[in-house]
Design a protein around this motif. Structure first.
Motif, mmCIF file in Angstrom:
data_model
loop_
_atom_site.group_PDB
_atom_site.id
_atom_site.type_symbol
_atom_site.label_atom_id
_atom_site.label_comp_id
_atom_site.label_asym_id
_atom_site.label_seq_id
_atom_site.Cartn_x
_atom_site.Cartn_y
_atom_site.Cartn_z
ATOM 1 N N THR A 109 48.074 30.917 46.293
ATOM 2 C CA THR A 109 48.350 32.296 45.895
ATOM 3 C C THR A 109 49.355 32.324 44.750
ATOM 4 N N ALA A 110 50.419 31.549 44.871
ATOM 5 C CA ALA A 110 51.440 31.493 43.820
ATOM 6 C C ALA A 110 50.842 30.994 42.510
ATOM 7 N N ALA A 111 49.955 30.008 42.589
ATOM 8 C CA ALA A 111 49.349 29.452 41.383
ATOM 9 C C ALA A 111 48.408 30.446 40.703
ATOM 10 N N LEU A 112 47.754 31.305 41.495
ATOM 11 C CA LEU A 112 46.775 32.246 40.943
ATOM 12 C C LEU A 112 47.403 33.498 40.354
ATOM 13 N N ARG A 113 48.629 33.784 40.694
ATOM 14 C CA ARG A 113 49.266 35.005 40.177
ATOM 15 C C ARG A 113 49.288 34.971 38.648
ATOM 16 N N GLY A 114 49.000 36.141 38.056
ATOM 17 C CA GLY A 114 48.989 36.240 36.601
ATOM 18 C C GLY A 114 47.648 35.899 35.969
ATOM 19 N N HIS A 115 46.640 35.615 36.792
ATOM 20 C CA HIS A 115 45.312 35.293 36.266
ATOM 21 C C HIS A 115 44.326 36.422 36.559
ATOM 22 N N ASP A 116 43.368 36.572 35.647
ATOM 23 C CA ASP A 116 42.323 37.588 35.809
ATOM 24 C C ASP A 116 41.091 37.035 36.514
ATOM 25 N N ALA A 117 40.893 35.710 36.395
ATOM 26 C CA ALA A 117 39.686 35.092 36.936
ATOM 27 C C ALA A 117 39.983 33.654 37.338
ATOM 28 N N VAL A 118 39.136 33.125 38.227
ATOM 29 C CA VAL A 118 39.247 31.727 38.629
ATOM 30 C C VAL A 118 37.854 31.110 38.674
ATOM 31 N N LEU A 119 37.731 29.916 38.085
ATOM 32 C CA LEU A 119 36.522 29.117 38.191
ATOM 33 C C LEU A 119 36.817 27.984 39.161
ATOM 34 N N ASP A 160 32.990 17.909 51.275
ATOM 35 C CA ASP A 160 32.702 18.984 52.221
ATOM 36 C C ASP A 160 33.958 19.801 52.514
ATOM 37 N N ARG A 161 35.099 19.135 52.612
ATOM 38 C CA ARG A 161 36.335 19.864 52.891
ATOM 39 C C ARG A 161 36.685 20.814 51.743
ATOM 40 N N LEU A 162 36.440 20.386 50.512
ATOM 41 C CA LEU A 162 36.688 21.270 49.368
ATOM 42 C C LEU A 162 35.815 22.513 49.438
ATOM 43 N N ARG A 163 34.570 22.344 49.872
ATOM 44 C CA ARG A 163 33.637 23.466 49.873
ATOM 45 C C ARG A 163 33.732 24.330 51.128
ATOM 46 N N THR A 164 34.426 23.874 52.126
ATOM 47 C CA THR A 164 34.584 24.657 53.350
ATOM 48 C C THR A 164 36.020 25.181 53.442
ATOM 49 N N GLU A 165 36.922 24.323 53.844
ATOM 50 C CA GLU A 165 38.320 24.743 53.950
ATOM 51 C C GLU A 165 38.880 25.185 52.609
ATOM 52 N N GLY A 166 38.544 24.464 51.545
ATOM 53 C CA GLY A 166 39.052 24.821 50.227
ATOM 54 C C GLY A 166 38.584 26.192 49.768
ATOM 55 N N ALA A 167 37.290 26.480 49.953
ATOM 56 C CA ALA A 167 36.758 27.783 49.546
ATOM 57 C C ALA A 167 37.339 28.914 50.383
ATOM 58 N N ARG A 168 37.541 28.670 51.673
ATOM 59 C CA ARG A 168 38.151 29.705 52.519
ATOM 60 C C ARG A 168 39.605 29.959 52.100
ATOM 61 N N THR A 169 40.303 28.898 51.758
ATOM 62 C CA THR A 169 41.685 29.056 51.283
ATOM 63 C C THR A 169 41.702 29.842 49.989
ATOM 64 N N LEU A 170 40.779 29.533 49.088
ATOM 65 C CA LEU A 170 40.698 30.261 47.821
ATOM 66 C C LEU A 170 40.455 31.742 48.064
ATOM 67 N N ALA A 171 39.516 32.081 48.930
ATOM 68 C CA ALA A 171 39.223 33.491 49.194
ATOM 69 C C ALA A 171 40.445 34.213 49.738
ATOM 70 N N ALA A 172 41.173 33.570 50.642
ATOM 71 C CA ALA A 172 42.379 34.185 51.205
ATOM 72 C C ALA A 172 43.444 34.376 50.131
ATOM 73 N N ALA A 173 43.592 33.406 49.252
ATOM 74 C CA ALA A 173 44.586 33.504 48.190
ATOM 75 C C ALA A 173 44.224 34.597 47.193
ATOM 76 N N VAL A 174 42.944 34.686 46.852
ATOM 77 C CA VAL A 174 42.500 35.717 45.907
ATOM 78 C C VAL A 174 42.806 37.108 46.449
ATOM 79 N N ARG A 175 42.626 37.306 47.728
ATOM 80 C CA ARG A 175 42.892 38.616 48.326
ATOM 81 C C ARG A 175 44.365 39.020 48.202
ATOM 82 N N ALA A 176 45.233 38.047 48.014
ATOM 83 C CA ALA A 176 46.663 38.334 47.897
ATOM 84 C C ALA A 176 47.108 38.536 46.452
ATOM 85 N N VAL A 177 46.167 38.411 45.501
ATOM 86 C CA VAL A 177 46.496 38.550 44.078
ATOM 87 C C VAL A 177 45.722 39.738 43.526
#
Length: 294
Positions: free
Chosen positions: A59-69, A91-108
């Motif tokens: 979440t901290a890393a994504l702050r200040g960004h308009d988009a993420v690839l 597999d961990r990147l595409r499962t746990e990692g993607a879920r973490t990304l979605a949660a972080a995006v919701r906070a930005v």
């Protein structure tokens, strides 16, 4: 646009950063630790420390960004690819990692666009039929985690954000995976999985990266990303030339089914990318596999 690239030092990430910078975007690259900062900086992106498996850190890393690839993968080398355990990190990147990304995006609040990589190997065998994004799926290991990543990101649409999910064809170039395959072919390993007359959809990483960048201007949806589909014999012939062998060997589909990861590679996949082309104008610059791919 301020764009964060996760996986900026990878086979897709490096050309994606290059394309984003050429298009005038302000580009950051996620570095999971201090030791990775130099590698991220070498791509041209601004390094930002963050952990893709930690919501607070990301979440901290994504702050200040308009988009993420999110182009992060961890494809195993040829030695480990035949084992289920070899795909655990990917597999961990595409499962746990993607879920973490979605949660972080919701906070930005300011982050409005998410583009998530994935693979077109999730489609069922299509024979000679063209496979658009609504074609039947049959996601099996090691491609099934791709759909989990897409499901995690798709939930962001309900928050009013743009969630783009890419189903990318087989990457073929001078990358480590292709190089290992060509090296193995010189020792007699097959370059074709399944029938020579079946269809396959490959893509050069530079074109796949360009598609990911173009996807920043696409509406929420699933999009196929591939070059022109060709018969497996045609791709095999191009690979044989690159490997310096006279004729590409083929592994029959019945045999491929005996080895978990190779089953999906043995299918006939005539995947078309018209939806992304219509939405963004993207077209592959290298539409047919040939010497300029290697």
């Amino acid at each position: 646009m301020r764009v964060m690239v996760i996986g900026s030092t990878g086979v897709l990430g490096v050309p994606a950063v290059r394309r984003l910078l050429a298009d005038g975007h302000d580009v950051s690259g996620l570095a999971r630790e201090e030791s990775r900062v130099a590698a991220v900086r070498a791509t041209g992106a601004k390094p930002v420390l963050g952990d893709v498996f930690d919501v607070e850190s990301l979440t901290a890393a994504l702050r200040g960004h308009d988009a993420v690839l999110n182009l992060a993968t961890r494809i195993p080398d040829a030695k480990h690819a035949a084992r289920t355990s070899g795909w655990a990190e990917n597999d961990r990147l595409r499962t746990e990692g993607a879920r973490t990304l979605a949660a972080a995006v919701r906070a930005v609040d300011e982050l409005a666009i998410v583009v998530q990589e994935g693979v077109s190997l999730v489609y069922a065998d299509g024979g000679d039929a063209e496979l658009g994004e609504d074609a039947p799926l049959d996601a099996r290991f090691p491609a099934s985690s791709s759909l989990e990543a897409h499901a995690a990101v798709a939930g962001l649409e309900a928050d009013g954000r743009t969630a783009v999910r890419l189903r990318i064809g087989t990457l073929i170039s001078a990358d480590p995976m292709t190089t290992a395959m060509l090296t193995a072919a010189r020792r007699g390993s097959p370059l074709i999985m399944g029938s020579r007359d079946a269809w396959t959809t490959a893509i050069h990483p530079a074109d796949a990266a360009a598609a990911a960048v173009a996807a920043l201007r696409a509406p929420s949806a699933v999009y196929n990303v591939g070059a022109t589909p060709v018969r497996k014999q045609q791709l095999g012939a191009a690979l044989a030339v690159a490997a310096g062998v006279s004729r590409p060997r083929a592994l029959p589909r019945w045999a491929a089914r005996l080895f978990g990861p190779t089953e999906v590679l043995s299918r006939s996949h005539r995947v078309v990318s018209d939806r992304l082309a219509d939405a963004t104008g993207w077209r592959p610059e290298k539409p047919v596999p040939g010497p300029d791919w290697f």
